[in-house]
Design a protein around this motif. Structure first.
Motif, PDB file in Angstrom:
ATOM      1  N   ALA A  71      35.793  38.488  49.982  1.00  0.00           N
ATOM      2  CA  ALA A  71      35.166  39.778  49.663  1.00  0.00           C
ATOM      3  C   ALA A  71      36.067  40.603  48.752  1.00  0.00           C
ATOM      4  O   ALA A  71      35.590  41.240  47.802  1.00  0.00           O
ATOM      5  CB  ALA A  71      34.844  40.533  50.950  1.00  0.00           C
ATOM      6  N   LEU A  72      37.368  40.604  49.020  1.00  0.00           N
ATOM      7  CA  LEU A  72      38.303  41.314  48.143  1.00  0.00           C
ATOM      8  C   LEU A  72      38.315  40.697  46.745  1.00  0.00           C
ATOM      9  O   LEU A  72      38.396  41.421  45.744  1.00  0.00           O
ATOM     10  CB  LEU A  72      39.714  41.291  48.736  1.00  0.00           C
ATOM     11  CG  LEU A  72      40.008  42.285  49.842  1.00  0.00           C
ATOM     12  CD1 LEU A  72      41.411  42.077  50.399  1.00  0.00           C
ATOM     13  CD2 LEU A  72      39.842  43.718  49.361  1.00  0.00           C
ATOM     14  N   ALA A  73      38.226  39.377  46.667  1.00  0.00           N
ATOM     15  CA  ALA A  73      38.184  38.705  45.361  1.00  0.00           C
ATOM     16  C   ALA A  73      36.962  39.159  44.574  1.00  0.00           C
ATOM     17  O   ALA A  73      37.056  39.430  43.367  1.00  0.00           O
ATOM     18  CB  ALA A  73      38.183  37.190  45.546  1.00  0.00           C
ATOM     19  N   ARG A  74      35.827  39.260  45.251  1.00  0.00           N
ATOM     20  CA  ARG A  74      34.615  39.730  44.566  1.00  0.00           C
ATOM     21  C   ARG A  74      34.777  41.181  44.109  1.00  0.00           C
ATOM     22  O   ARG A  74      34.267  41.559  43.051  1.00  0.00           O
ATOM     23  CB  ARG A  74      33.397  39.543  45.461  1.00  0.00           C
ATOM     24  CG  ARG A  74      32.993  38.071  45.590  1.00  0.00           C
ATOM     25  CD  ARG A  74      31.674  37.881  46.312  1.00  0.00           C
ATOM     26  NE  ARG A  74      31.733  38.206  47.719  1.00  0.00           N
ATOM     27  CZ  ARG A  74      32.158  37.381  48.680  1.00  0.00           C
ATOM     28  NH1 ARG A  74      32.549  36.162  48.372  1.00  0.00           N
ATOM     29  NH2 ARG A  74      32.172  37.769  49.938  1.00  0.00           N
ATOM     30  N   PRO A  83      44.180  43.612  39.451  1.00  0.00           N
ATOM     31  CA  PRO A  83      44.818  42.383  39.949  1.00  0.00           C
ATOM     32  C   PRO A  83      46.024  42.682  40.847  1.00  0.00           C
ATOM     33  O   PRO A  83      46.216  42.034  41.875  1.00  0.00           O
ATOM     34  CB  PRO A  83      45.230  41.649  38.672  1.00  0.00           C
ATOM     35  CG  PRO A  83      44.228  42.102  37.665  1.00  0.00           C
ATOM     36  CD  PRO A  83      43.980  43.551  37.996  1.00  0.00           C
ATOM     37  N   ARG A  84      46.813  43.677  40.484  1.00  0.00           N
ATOM     38  CA  ARG A  84      47.989  44.017  41.294  1.00  0.00           C
ATOM     39  C   ARG A  84      47.582  44.539  42.669  1.00  0.00           C
ATOM     40  O   ARG A  84      48.170  44.162  43.683  1.00  0.00           O
ATOM     41  CB  ARG A  84      48.840  45.059  40.544  1.00  0.00           C
ATOM     42  CG  ARG A  84      50.088  45.490  41.284  1.00  0.00           C
ATOM     43  CD  ARG A  84      51.040  44.305  41.435  1.00  0.00           C
ATOM     44  NE  ARG A  84      52.329  44.730  41.932  1.00  0.00           N
ATOM     45  CZ  ARG A  84      52.894  44.270  43.044  1.00  0.00           C
ATOM     46  NH1 ARG A  84      52.298  43.361  43.774  1.00  0.00           N
ATOM     47  NH2 ARG A  84      54.070  44.679  43.422  1.00  0.00           N
ATOM     48  N   GLU A  85      46.585  45.418  42.713  1.00  0.00           N
ATOM     49  CA  GLU A  85      46.100  45.936  44.005  1.00  0.00           C
ATOM     50  C   GLU A  85      45.563  44.804  44.871  1.00  0.00           C
ATOM     51  O   GLU A  85      45.805  44.766  46.074  1.00  0.00           O
ATOM     52  CB  GLU A  85      44.987  46.970  43.786  1.00  0.00           C
ATOM     53  CG  GLU A  85      45.442  48.266  43.178  1.00  0.00           C
ATOM     54  CD  GLU A  85      44.280  49.135  42.737  1.00  0.00           C
ATOM     55  OE1 GLU A  85      44.447  50.361  42.732  1.00  0.00           O
ATOM     56  OE2 GLU A  85      43.204  48.599  42.365  1.00  0.00           O
ATOM     57  N   PHE A  86      44.836  43.898  44.244  1.00  0.00           N
ATOM     58  CA  PHE A  86      44.252  42.767  44.959  1.00  0.00           C
ATOM     59  C   PHE A  86      45.328  41.900  45.598  1.00  0.00           C
ATOM     60  O   PHE A  86      45.278  41.603  46.791  1.00  0.00           O
ATOM     61  CB  PHE A  86      43.385  41.961  43.986  1.00  0.00           C
ATOM     62  CG  PHE A  86      42.869  40.657  44.524  1.00  0.00           C
ATOM     63  CD1 PHE A  86      42.093  40.616  45.680  1.00  0.00           C
ATOM     64  CD2 PHE A  86      43.133  39.473  43.860  1.00  0.00           C
ATOM     65  CE1 PHE A  86      41.606  39.399  46.160  1.00  0.00           C
ATOM     66  CE2 PHE A  86      42.643  38.270  44.329  1.00  0.00           C
ATOM     67  CZ  PHE A  86      41.884  38.240  45.487  1.00  0.00           C
ATOM     68  N   THR A  87      46.328  41.491  44.799  1.00  0.00           N
ATOM     69  CA  THR A  87      47.373  40.633  45.376  1.00  0.00           C
ATOM     70  C   THR A  87      48.175  41.370  46.429  1.00  0.00           C
ATOM     71  O   THR A  87      48.551  40.777  47.441  1.00  0.00           O
ATOM     72  CB  THR A  87      48.330  40.084  44.292  1.00  0.00           C
ATOM     73  OG1 THR A  87      48.978  41.166  43.623  1.00  0.00           O
ATOM     74  CG2 THR A  87      47.620  39.185  43.318  1.00  0.00           C
ATOM     75  N   PHE A  88      48.410  42.650  46.219  1.00  0.00           N
ATOM     76  CA  PHE A  88      49.155  43.428  47.214  1.00  0.00           C
ATOM     77  C   PHE A  88      48.416  43.460  48.542  1.00  0.00           C
ATOM     78  O   PHE A  88      49.001  43.232  49.600  1.00  0.00           O
ATOM     79  CB  PHE A  88      49.404  44.854  46.704  1.00  0.00           C
ATOM     80  CG  PHE A  88      50.097  45.721  47.713  1.00  0.00           C
ATOM     81  CD1 PHE A  88      51.470  45.612  47.905  1.00  0.00           C
ATOM     82  CD2 PHE A  88      49.388  46.629  48.485  1.00  0.00           C
ATOM     83  CE1 PHE A  88      52.120  46.404  48.850  1.00  0.00           C
ATOM     84  CE2 PHE A  88      50.028  47.417  49.424  1.00  0.00           C
ATOM     85  CZ  PHE A  88      51.401  47.306  49.609  1.00  0.00           C
ATOM     86  N   ARG A  89      47.108  43.714  48.494  1.00  0.00           N
ATOM     87  CA  ARG A  89      46.318  43.771  49.733  1.00  0.00           C
ATOM     88  C   ARG A  89      46.260  42.414  50.419  1.00  0.00           C
ATOM     89  O   ARG A  89      46.365  42.320  51.641  1.00  0.00           O
ATOM     90  CB  ARG A  89      44.920  44.315  49.444  1.00  0.00           C
ATOM     91  CG  ARG A  89      44.983  45.814  49.154  1.00  0.00           C
ATOM     92  CD  ARG A  89      43.664  46.412  48.867  1.00  0.00           C
ATOM     93  NE  ARG A  89      42.816  46.424  50.055  1.00  0.00           N
ATOM     94  CZ  ARG A  89      41.623  46.969  50.073  1.00  0.00           C
ATOM     95  NH1 ARG A  89      41.134  47.554  48.995  1.00  0.00           N
ATOM     96  NH2 ARG A  89      40.900  46.945  51.166  1.00  0.00           N
ATOM     97  N   ALA A 136      36.353  33.485  45.221  1.00  0.00           N
ATOM     98  CA  ALA A 136      34.971  33.963  45.327  1.00  0.00           C
ATOM     99  C   ALA A 136      33.981  32.808  45.343  1.00  0.00           C
ATOM    100  O   ALA A 136      32.929  32.884  45.977  1.00  0.00           O
ATOM    101  CB  ALA A 136      34.657  34.915  44.176  1.00  0.00           C
ATOM    102  N   ALA A 137      34.339  31.708  44.695  1.00  0.00           N
ATOM    103  CA  ALA A 137      33.458  30.540  44.644  1.00  0.00           C
ATOM    104  C   ALA A 137      33.685  29.582  45.804  1.00  0.00           C
ATOM    105  O   ALA A 137      32.882  28.690  46.033  1.00  0.00           O
ATOM    106  CB  ALA A 137      33.666  29.789  43.323  1.00  0.00           C
TER     107      ALA A 137
END
Length: 150
Positions: A71-74, A83-89, A136-137
């Protein structure tokens, strides 16, 4: 899985009703007040999801962690996260312990050492985006049926 507030789940239930989905469990979930949400969502959500034919993943389960990561990837792919926020989370939530997101945790580490290496932010961002697309896939892993939240 701790990614959103219980009141956001209630709001989503309301949106689902407005969109035409209607089940007894969904109505009960949508009827929660903000004050009730923190207590009642955990008990009402499994039945509401079951009535909709959706899988409930117990809190802390690997299937739930993977679903939250997807869900975060989507969200990243939709532009809601950098991208930075995503990897951090991902790194903060799962560390290096979830095989599905291990590469993202490594990429989060790479952001921290960019000034010492030969990679650029754009290069790491591009690799994070590729990983987000893969995530996501990635097919969902069916969770074992459960009658109550963990």
């Amino acid at each position: 899985m701790g990614e959103i507030r219980a009141s956001d789940v209630v709001h989503a239930a309301c949106c689902a009703l407005v969109a035409g989905l209607d089940t007894p469990g969904l109505r009960m979930l949508a009827a929660c007040t903000r004050a009730e949400a923190d207590y009642d969502v955990h008990y009402l959500l499994p039945a509401a999801l079951d009535e909709l034919g959706l899988t409930f993943c117990p809190v802390g389960s690997e299937a739930g962690q993977e679903a939250a990561a997807r869900a975060l990837a989507r969200r990243l792919l939709a532009g809601a996260l950098t991208p930075r926020e995503f990897t951090f989370r991902i790194h903060q939530r799962h560390g290096h312990g979830l095989p599905l997101t291990e590469r993202l945790a490594e990429l989060d580490d790479e952001y921290d050492i960019l000034e010492y290496g030969d990679r650029t932010v754009d290069q790491v961002d591009a690799e994070v985006t590729v990983e987000a697309r893969r995530l996501a896939a990635h097919p969902a892993v069916p969770a074992e049926p459960t009658d109550s939240p963990s």
